[in-house]
Scaffold this active site. Sequence first.
Site, PDB file in Angstrom:
ATOM      1  N   TRP A   9       0.810  -1.221   0.000  1.00 12.73           N
ATOM      2  CA  TRP A   9       0.000   0.000   0.000  1.00 12.73           C
ATOM      3  C   TRP A   9       0.841   1.268   0.000  1.00 12.73           C
ATOM      4  CZ3 TRP A   9      -4.103  -2.112   3.998  1.00 12.73           C
ATOM      5  CH2 TRP A   9      -4.993  -2.955   3.316  1.00 12.73           C
ATOM      6  N   HIS A  96      13.055  -2.673  -1.196  1.00 15.01           N
ATOM      7  CA  HIS A  96      12.229  -2.182  -2.311  1.00 15.01           C
ATOM      8  C   HIS A  96      13.016  -1.128  -3.103  1.00 15.01           C
ATOM      9  CE1 HIS A  96       9.017  -0.339  -4.590  1.00 15.01           C
ATOM     10  NE2 HIS A  96       8.310  -1.433  -4.351  1.00 15.01           N
ATOM     11  N   GLU A 168      11.091  -7.477  -9.119  1.00 16.58           N
ATOM     12  CA  GLU A 168      10.408  -6.254  -9.523  1.00 16.58           C
ATOM     13  C   GLU A 168      11.328  -5.425 -10.415  1.00 16.58           C
ATOM     14  OE1 GLU A 168       7.042  -5.090  -6.725  1.00 16.58           O
ATOM     15  OE2 GLU A 168       8.853  -4.262  -5.869  1.00 16.58           O
ATOM     16  N   SER A 204       3.525  -3.093 -12.055  1.00 21.98           N
ATOM     17  CA  SER A 204       2.340  -2.819 -12.877  1.00 21.98           C
ATOM     18  C   SER A 204       1.418  -4.029 -13.046  1.00 21.98           C
ATOM     19  CB  SER A 204       2.753  -2.250 -14.241  1.00 21.98           C
ATOM     20  OG  SER A 204       3.404  -1.008 -14.075  1.00 21.98           O
ATOM     21  N   GLY A 225       1.267  -2.969  -6.223  1.00 27.34           N
ATOM     22  CA  GLY A 225       1.295  -1.629  -5.641  1.00 27.34           C
ATOM     23  C   GLY A 225       0.040  -0.856  -5.996  1.00 27.34           C
ATOM     24  N   GLY A 226       0.131  -0.016  -7.027  1.00 27.17           N
ATOM     25  CA  GLY A 226      -0.954   0.891  -7.407  1.00 27.17           C
ATOM     26  C   GLY A 226      -2.325   0.230  -7.492  1.00 27.17           C
TER      27      GLY A 226
HETATM   28  P1  PGA Z   1       3.122  -1.194  -8.891  1.00 30.05           P
HETATM   29  O1  PGA Z   1       4.154  -1.329  -7.677  1.00 30.05           O
HETATM   30  O2  PGA Z   1       2.199  -2.366  -8.833  1.00 30.05           O
HETATM   31  O3  PGA Z   1       2.421   0.108  -8.641  1.00 30.05           O
HETATM   32  O4  PGA Z   1       3.917  -1.168 -10.152  1.00 30.05           O
HETATM   33  C1  PGA Z   1       4.661  -2.571  -7.316  1.00 30.05           C
HETATM   34  C2  PGA Z   1       5.629  -2.412  -6.181  1.00 30.05           C
HETATM   35  O5  PGA Z   1       6.346  -1.414  -6.134  1.00 30.05           O
HETATM   36  O6  PGA Z   1       5.708  -3.266  -5.270  1.00 30.05           O
END
Ligand code: PGA
Length: 245
Positions: A9, A96, A168, A204, A225-226
């Site tokens: 989040w 991260h 990632e 993403s 994430g988003g």
């Molecule tokens: P995102 O972020 O899904 O917004 O690309 C993923 C993350 O940073 O863990």
Amino acid sequence: MKKIIIANWKMYLDRKGLMNLLNKIKFPGLRSKVFDLVVCPPFTVLSDIQKAISHMAMTVGLGAQDCFWAERGAYTGEISPADLVEFGCRYVIIGHSERRKHLKETDEMINLKLKAALAAGLAPIFCVGETAEERGSGGAEASVLGQLQKGLADVKVKKNQKILIAYEPVWAIGTGKSCEPKDAVKMHQFIKKEIDAPVLYGGSVDDKNVLSYVKEAAIDGVLVGGASVKPEVFSSLLKEVATLK
Ligand code: PGA
């Protein structure tokens, strides 16, 4: 094996926004045999979220977005892994790319954090991934391998403990440019040669593309994430994953 969905989040919403989000998310697989869900709110709302999820029908795990490497001491502003355990956390995101970038976290710092998290009984979600330049120049695997080897130096994962790796690619985070599933699979297989651990894909991920990742045997789950702070999108993402056989 059950897939693992982790909602990162980040710092997107305030306390009220996160409580609303949790109320609005529809959990299709109440007793899901298909996936485990973990949510990672900011430190300041861990307690509220922990209380809220403890009353939910579905088991939801709690994770933090970072921790410090010392257990106690004169470290202004830092959070001890032991305190996260006391707040009900079982997971913690470490390394991260946003922290590597904005806080200048190094592989050495990440290594200390991984050890401290494991020592406190947390399951680290260790993030690795290459930049666009590294991928462009054919250096993606070397970059990921370097991060893995330095991050995991002298890290011992005991039998009753687990560590998760999140692949990632930096260029895919928050950009809408997700990694082609076949490229993610290749990298996951590469990572699994280095460490025997579940490997999640992040970058993403949304309700439209999530199945293309989790249907792959080499992809043990996703770090979202988003899309995880948009209740309709995240509900639909969970529904998609619940269709997996
Ligand atoms: P995102 O972020 O899904 O917004 O690309 C993923 C993350 O940073 O863990």
